[in-house]
Motif scaffolding. Structure first.
Motif, PDB file in Angstrom:
ATOM      1  N   ARG A   1       0.829  -1.209   0.000  1.00 37.65           N
ATOM      2  CA  ARG A   1       0.000   0.000   0.000  1.00 37.65           C
ATOM      3  C   ARG A   1       0.866   1.263   0.000  1.00 37.65           C
ATOM      4  N   ILE A   2       2.011   1.211   0.670  1.00 32.15           N
ATOM      5  CA  ILE A   2       2.937   2.342   0.588  1.00 32.15           C
ATOM      6  C   ILE A   2       3.450   2.500  -0.850  1.00 32.15           C
ATOM      7  N   ALA A   3       3.715   1.360  -1.506  1.00 36.40           N
ATOM      8  CA  ALA A   3       4.175   1.406  -2.893  1.00 36.40           C
ATOM      9  C   ALA A   3       3.101   1.993  -3.814  1.00 36.40           C
ATOM     10  N   ILE A   4       1.832   1.668  -3.547  1.00 37.45           N
ATOM     11  CA  ILE A   4       0.740   2.224  -4.346  1.00 37.45           C
ATOM     12  C   ILE A   4       0.626   3.728  -4.101  1.00 37.45           C
ATOM     13  N   ALA A   5       0.773   4.148  -2.841  1.00 39.13           N
ATOM     14  CA  ALA A   5       0.756   5.581  -2.545  1.00 39.13           C
ATOM     15  C   ALA A   5       1.903   6.283  -3.268  1.00 39.13           C
ATOM     16  N   ARG A   6       3.051   5.640  -3.337  1.00 38.17           N
ATOM     17  CA  ARG A   6       4.198   6.212  -4.043  1.00 38.17           C
ATOM     18  C   ARG A   6       3.896   6.361  -5.535  1.00 38.17           C
ATOM     19  N   ALA A   7       3.215   5.362  -6.106  1.00 39.94           N
ATOM     20  CA  ALA A   7       2.843   5.444  -7.521  1.00 39.94           C
ATOM     21  C   ALA A   7       1.781   6.522  -7.745  1.00 39.94           C
ATOM     22  N   LEU A   8       0.841   6.639  -6.806  1.00 40.58           N
ATOM     23  CA  LEU A   8      -0.212   7.644  -6.929  1.00 40.58           C
ATOM     24  C   LEU A   8       0.357   9.060  -6.954  1.00 40.58           C
ATOM     25  N   ILE A   9       1.289   9.317  -6.063  1.00 38.51           N
ATOM     26  CA  ILE A   9       1.823  10.678  -5.943  1.00 38.51           C
ATOM     27  C   ILE A   9       2.638  11.077  -7.168  1.00 38.51           C
ATOM     28  N   MET A  10       3.104  10.073  -7.931  1.00 38.90           N
ATOM     29  CA  MET A  10       3.828  10.356  -9.169  1.00 38.90           C
ATOM     30  C   MET A  10       2.905  10.944 -10.228  1.00 38.90           C
ATOM     31  N   ASP A  11       1.631  10.512 -10.213  1.00 36.20           N
ATOM     32  CA  ASP A  11       0.642  10.998 -11.187  1.00 36.20           C
ATOM     33  C   ASP A  11       1.152  10.817 -12.614  1.00 36.20           C
ATOM     34  N   ALA A  12       1.735   9.643 -12.889  1.00 36.58           N
ATOM     35  CA  ALA A  12       2.291   9.360 -14.214  1.00 36.58           C
ATOM     36  C   ALA A  12       1.186   8.870 -15.148  1.00 36.58           C
ATOM     37  N   PRO A  13       1.317   9.095 -16.442  1.00 33.90           N
ATOM     38  CA  PRO A  13       0.266   8.684 -17.377  1.00 33.90           C
ATOM     39  C   PRO A  13       0.210   7.189 -17.639  1.00 33.90           C
ATOM     40  N   ILE A  14       1.274   6.466 -17.320  1.00 39.97           N
ATOM     41  CA  ILE A  14       1.311   5.017 -17.564  1.00 39.97           C
ATOM     42  C   ILE A  14       1.637   4.312 -16.257  1.00 39.97           C
ATOM     43  N   LEU A  15       0.849   3.303 -15.952  1.00 44.93           N
ATOM     44  CA  LEU A  15       1.010   2.553 -14.703  1.00 44.93           C
ATOM     45  C   LEU A  15       1.407   1.116 -15.022  1.00 44.93           C
ATOM     46  N   LEU A  16       2.423   0.633 -14.342  1.00 41.80           N
ATOM     47  CA  LEU A  16       2.881  -0.750 -14.492  1.00 41.80           C
ATOM     48  C   LEU A  16       2.669  -1.481 -13.176  1.00 41.80           C
ATOM     49  N   LEU A  17       1.816  -2.504 -13.183  1.00 41.43           N
ATOM     50  CA  LEU A  17       1.543  -3.296 -11.984  1.00 41.43           C
ATOM     51  C   LEU A  17       2.086  -4.701 -12.206  1.00 41.43           C
ATOM     52  N   ASP A  18       3.099  -5.056 -11.451  1.00 41.97           N
ATOM     53  CA  ASP A  18       3.736  -6.366 -11.598  1.00 41.97           C
ATOM     54  C   ASP A  18       3.337  -7.249 -10.425  1.00 41.97           C
ATOM     55  N   GLU A  19       2.314  -8.071 -10.627  1.00 44.56           N
ATOM     56  CA  GLU A  19       1.857  -8.987  -9.574  1.00 44.56           C
ATOM     57  C   GLU A  19       1.633  -8.247  -8.263  1.00 44.56           C
ATOM     58  N   ALA A  20       0.892  -7.153  -8.324  1.00 44.89           N
ATOM     59  CA  ALA A  20       0.793  -6.262  -7.165  1.00 44.89           C
ATOM     60  C   ALA A  20       0.072  -6.879  -5.977  1.00 44.89           C
ATOM     61  N   THR A  21      -0.703  -7.944  -6.191  1.00 45.60           N
ATOM     62  CA  THR A  21      -1.470  -8.533  -5.072  1.00 45.60           C
ATOM     63  C   THR A  21      -1.227 -10.026  -4.910  1.00 45.60           C
ATOM     64  N   SER A  22      -0.289 -10.590  -5.657  1.00 48.66           N
ATOM     65  CA  SER A  22      -0.184 -12.054  -5.698  1.00 48.66           C
ATOM     66  C   SER A  22       0.258 -12.665  -4.381  1.00 48.66           C
ATOM     67  N   ALA A  23       1.055 -11.937  -3.589  1.00 48.39           N
ATOM     68  CA  ALA A  23       1.631 -12.531  -2.370  1.00 48.39           C
ATOM     69  C   ALA A  23       0.906 -12.087  -1.104  1.00 48.39           C
ATOM     70  N   LEU A  24      -0.308 -11.542  -1.242  1.00 48.37           N
ATOM     71  CA  LEU A  24      -0.978 -10.953  -0.091  1.00 48.37           C
ATOM     72  C   LEU A  24      -2.097 -11.838   0.422  1.00 48.37           C
ATOM     73  N   ASP A  25      -2.436 -11.624   1.715  1.00 46.99           N
ATOM     74  CA  ASP A  25      -3.595 -12.319   2.284  1.00 46.99           C
ATOM     75  C   ASP A  25      -4.863 -11.673   1.747  1.00 46.99           C
ATOM     76  N   ALA A  26      -6.015 -12.319   2.026  1.00 51.87           N
ATOM     77  CA  ALA A  26      -7.278 -11.878   1.442  1.00 51.87           C
ATOM     78  C   ALA A  26      -7.639 -10.460   1.863  1.00 51.87           C
ATOM     79  N   GLN A  27      -7.418 -10.114   3.148  1.00 52.62           N
ATOM     80  CA  GLN A  27      -7.785  -8.785   3.617  1.00 52.62           C
ATOM     81  C   GLN A  27      -6.921  -7.708   2.965  1.00 52.62           C
ATOM     82  N   SER A  28      -5.604  -7.958   2.909  1.00 50.14           N
ATOM     83  CA  SER A  28      -4.705  -6.990   2.281  1.00 50.14           C
ATOM     84  C   SER A  28      -5.026  -6.842   0.796  1.00 50.14           C
ATOM     85  N   GLU A  29      -5.299  -7.979   0.146  1.00 50.83           N
ATOM     86  CA  GLU A  29      -5.638  -7.922  -1.274  1.00 50.83           C
ATOM     87  C   GLU A  29      -6.923  -7.122  -1.486  1.00 50.83           C
TER      88      GLU A  29
END
Length: 586
Positions: free
Chosen positions: A488-516
């Motif tokens: 979630r900190i990494a997502i906040a870091r991506a959000l604040i960049m406000d870049a036009p292209i977003l790359l998500l590399d397995e962003a939720t694959s290693a998380l528990d159900a609640q975190s996902e």
């Protein structure tokens, strides 16, 4: 080996040159102290001939006073020399470390795949420490002893040419072992530094993965392996030390042996009345200076050889050219505002370490601006490699990649990467505060923007629960946070960049159900109005993407919506069947 010496000399000249004033001051102090030291010999001659032999208390007081004046001047000169030389050494090494780091951080990632990062770290620390010691001390000692040697020989001839000729007979005998042993010391010094770097690399690797080491009870094997690495380093160091010890011993034997013979001959001349006792005392003093200078120079040579090896390794790093650079002419600008359209045209790619294995094979792919495209396929299909190519960590061996119609090779890499925000499977967090990590891509972001991004990423609540909130210092790699919190900190870091292209590399694959679940809630806001590429193994997370691209063995196997691919692409249908049990239930 001559090349190593040239590299060491050139490196020292390049980095010392900006500090000419300090260098001139140090050199002046060096010459001054050498001159004062040599003058002490004449003080000793006066002390013996006019103080002791004449029996005059007045002359004795004058010569002793002169002696103390010389000592005082020597102390002042030594202070100036030591301070300035040490300052130059520390300043130059600080400059070298900064330049090496600044160079390394701009090198293409492929360099770090073929070179051990921990060995590079050793060069940045251990080798520069060797240079600091040499520039800040050894060179000064070498120059001082060189001046003392030359001045001592001149004064020996002035004092007594006959006795000097006896001392000079030993010079060729001294130079020979210096040349012979010096070559061996130089070769072993480079080997010793390489082995020390191996030790540092092994320690870093094991301690960096300490949980895995202990989980598999691998300590005995690692202890044994580390023992071997340390012993290899010791064996090379022992050989180097032995060669230096032989060099020093032989030089001392020859020089002091010549001095002993000279004292015997000079003593005979004093008895015969041919020279005064003061002349002999001064001559013995100068002989000891010459002998000590030669001995010190022979010892310093070993340190200079180590410096040559260290400098050569640093120069190797500084001369390594990045394969990813801005175009030689003016980089082409991207249209403003950046829309985020991506086109791959017959892209082929093989990693430099495996040039015969194509990871991407003639791929054509068009991604309209604002579209969400999921990349799926078995491991090794080339999904993560596509991200590396988009970010221009590597260049295709054939074909081209365009962003908004501009070939990425015609862009400045920094401008290209400002178009992307990356959220990886294992988010990289750095030592520093939570806020520092969120504003990593935008250091000028305000506290309000940081907190707003954290709220959208569903990270604000847990961050405020940390001991110092947004100012909480994180351990190495975010030690102390859960996988979901890091993500979630990494997502906040991506959000604040406000870049036009977003790359998500397995962003939720290693998380528990609640975190996902929390991250899935944050993703729509992150993906809104952006071109988004999502790598996923779990099809449930991407089945609602605008399009899904199926990759297999570096080729585009199929592309379409989830429902289209279920019926048109056998590979995707098989993946869906494995994950959803039956395609009909997908």
């Amino acid at each position: 080996m001559r090349s190593d010496r040239r590299k060491a000399l050139q490196l020292a000249i390049d980095f010392v040159a900006p500090y000419r004033k300090a260098l001139i001051g140090a050199f002046t102090a060096l010459v001054f102290t050498a001159g004062i030291t040599l003058s002490l010999g004449q003080g000793i001659r006066l002390l013996v001939d006019q103080g002791f032999v004449t029996g005059s208390p007045e002359l004795l007081n004058q010569t002793v006073l002169l002696f103390f004046v010389l000592i005082g001047c020597l102390a002042v000169g030594t202070f100036a020399r030591f301070y300035l030389v040490s300052w130059i050494g520390e300043r130059v090494v600080a400059d070298i470390r900064k330049q090496v780091f600044n160079h390394l951080i701009d090198l293409h990632p492929g360099f770090f795949e073929t070179n051990r990062g921990l060995e590079i770290q050793s060069r940045l620390t251990t080798d520069t420490t060797v240079l600091q010691s040499v520039i800040g001390s050894t060179i000064s000692v070498a120059l001082r002893n060189l001046f003392m040697l030359i001045g001592g020989i001149i004064l020996l001839f002035v004092t007594n040419a006959k006795l000097t000729s006896i001392v000079m007979l030993a010079v060729p005998l001294v130079v020979a072992p210096i040349l012979i042993f010096g070559r061996r010391v130089r070769r072993l010094s480079r080997q010793s530094q390489d082995r020390v770097a191996d030790v540092g690399s092994y320690v870093g690797e094991i301690l960096g993965q300490i949980k895995i080491v202990q989980a598999y009870n691998h300590q005995p094997q690692d202890q044994a392996r580390f023992g071997e690495v340390v012993e290899q380093a010791f064996d090379v160091a022992r050989q180097r030390i032995r060669q230096r010890a032989w060099l020093i011993a032989v030089v001392i034997l020859l020089i002091l042996g010549a001095v002993g013979i000279m004292i015997w001959v000079g003593g005979q001349d004093v008895i015969a009345g041919e020279i005064s006792g003061g002349e002999l005392a001064a001559f013995v003093f100068y002989s000891m200076i010459v002998g000590g200078s030669v001995g010190s120079l022979s010892e310093v040579i070993g340190e200079l050889q180590r410096a040559a090896g260290a400098a050569a390794r640093i120069v190797e790093l500084l001369q390594t050219e990045s394969e990813i650079t801005p175009p030689p002419l003016q980089p082409e600008p991207l249209p403003r505002p950046v829309q985020g359209r991506i086109d791959l045209e017959q892209v082929r790619f093989a990693y430099p370490g495996r040039p015969d294995v194509e990871v991407i094979r003639g791929m054509d792919l068009a991604i309209p601006a604002g579209q969400t495209l999921a990349l799926v396929g078995p491991s090794g299909a080339g999904k993560s490699t596509l991200f590396d190519l988009l970010l221009r960590f590597f260049d295709p061996v054939a074909g081209c990649i365009r962003v908004d119609g501009v070939d990425v090779r015609d862009l400045d890499p920094a401008e290209l990467r400002r178009c992307f925000a990356l959220v990886s499977q294992n988010p990289a967090l750095f030592y520093g505060s939570v806020a520092d990590n969120i504003r990593y891509g935008r250091p000028d972001a305000s506290d309000a923007e940081v907190e707003a991004a954290a709220r959208v990423a569903h990270a604000d609540e847990f961050i405020r629960g940390l001991p110092q909130g947004y100012d909480t210092r994180l351990g190495d790699a975010g030690l102390g946070l859960s996988g979901g919190q890091k993500q979630r900190i990494a997502i906040a870091r991506a959000l604040i960049m406000d870049a036009p292209i977003l790359l998500l590399d397995e962003a939720t694959s290693a998380l528990d159900a609640q975190s996902e679940h929390l991250i899935q809630q944050a993703l729509p806001e992150l993906m809104a109005n952006r071109t988004t590429l999502v790598i996923a193994h779990r099809l449930a997370t991407v089945k609602h993407a605008d399009r899904i691209a199926v990759l297999d063995q570096g080729e585009l196997h199929g592309i379409g919506t989830h429902q289209e691919l279920i019926h048109s692409d056998p590979l995707y249908a098989r993946l869906a069947e494995l994950q959803f049990k039956t395609p009909e239930n997908a």
